[in-house]
Design a protein around this motif. Structure first.
Motif, PDB file in Angstrom:
ATOM      1  N   ASP A  61       5.482  29.562 -63.081  1.00  0.00           N
ATOM      2  CA  ASP A  61       5.945  31.030 -63.028  1.00  0.00           C
ATOM      3  C   ASP A  61       6.325  31.357 -61.592  1.00  0.00           C
ATOM      4  N   ALA A  62       5.488  31.021 -60.662  1.00  0.00           N
ATOM      5  CA  ALA A  62       5.595  31.243 -59.194  1.00  0.00           C
ATOM      6  C   ALA A  62       6.930  30.789 -58.737  1.00  0.00           C
ATOM      7  N   TYR A  63       6.980  29.414 -59.169  1.00  0.00           N
ATOM      8  CA  TYR A  63       8.160  28.689 -58.710  1.00  0.00           C
ATOM      9  C   TYR A  63       9.687  29.287 -59.314  1.00  0.00           C
ATOM     10  N   ARG A  64       9.347  29.456 -60.728  1.00  0.00           N
ATOM     11  CA  ARG A  64      10.667  30.097 -61.313  1.00  0.00           C
ATOM     12  C   ARG A  64      11.073  31.316 -60.709  1.00  0.00           C
ATOM     13  N   ALA A  65      10.198  32.419 -60.446  1.00  0.00           N
ATOM     14  CA  ALA A  65      10.316  33.608 -59.602  1.00  0.00           C
ATOM     15  C   ALA A  65      11.057  33.397 -58.393  1.00  0.00           C
ATOM     16  N   VAL A  67      12.964  30.612 -57.276  1.00  0.00           N
ATOM     17  CA  VAL A  67      14.262  30.143 -57.782  1.00  0.00           C
ATOM     18  C   VAL A  67      15.125  31.335 -58.312  1.00  0.00           C
ATOM     19  N   ASN A  68      14.673  31.986 -59.000  1.00  0.00           N
ATOM     20  CA  ASN A  68      15.619  33.111 -59.752  1.00  0.00           C
ATOM     21  C   ASN A  68      15.879  34.194 -58.670  1.00  0.00           C
ATOM     22  N   ALA A  69      14.867  34.410 -57.349  1.00  0.00           N
ATOM     23  CA  ALA A  69      15.124  35.243 -56.342  1.00  0.00           C
ATOM     24  C   ALA A  69      16.481  34.780 -55.543  1.00  0.00           C
ATOM     25  N   LEU A  70      16.070  33.394 -55.504  1.00  0.00           N
ATOM     26  CA  LEU A  70      17.419  32.740 -54.447  1.00  0.00           C
ATOM     27  C   LEU A  70      18.623  33.011 -55.215  1.00  0.00           C
TER      28      LEU A  70
END
Length: 101
Positions: A61-65, A67-70
């Motif tokens: 979830d942290a990594y996905r957040a 990537v989504n921010a990027l």
């Protein structure tokens, strides 16, 4: 976990290089995404000491957040002429999330 770390670093480096030529992309990723990067660091630490499914899910979830921010910086990649590399990096990052643990 080493692959996840390298993916994060490589993605951040590509992002920094991609954002240098647009007026909307003058921010530093280290400050723009400080919250997301801290969440990843915390999740990696937690998962390293207690590799449970729940902690793995938190790390994903942290990594996905992050990537989504990027993804919001795509215009920087386009402006720098790196949109194909940008999309490839996004795709690889998302794939690495699904295959992490």
């Amino acid at each position: 976990m080493k692959n996840l770390f390298y993916s994060i670093v490589a993605f951040a480096c590509l992002s920094l290089a991609s954002c240098s030529s647009s007026t909307n992309c003058d921010g530093s990723l280290s400050t723009e995404f400080e919250t997301e990067l801290q969440a990843i660091t915390n999740a990696i630490t937690t998962y390293s000491t207690d590799p449970t499914t729940a902690n793995c899910d938190d790390l994903k979830d942290a990594y996905r957040a992050y990537v989504n921010a990027l993804k919001g910086w795509e215009s920087c990649a386009v402006a720098a002429g790196s949109s194909a590399q940008w999309q490839e990096s996004i795709d690889q990052a998302e794939e690495s999330i699904d295959n992490f643990c």
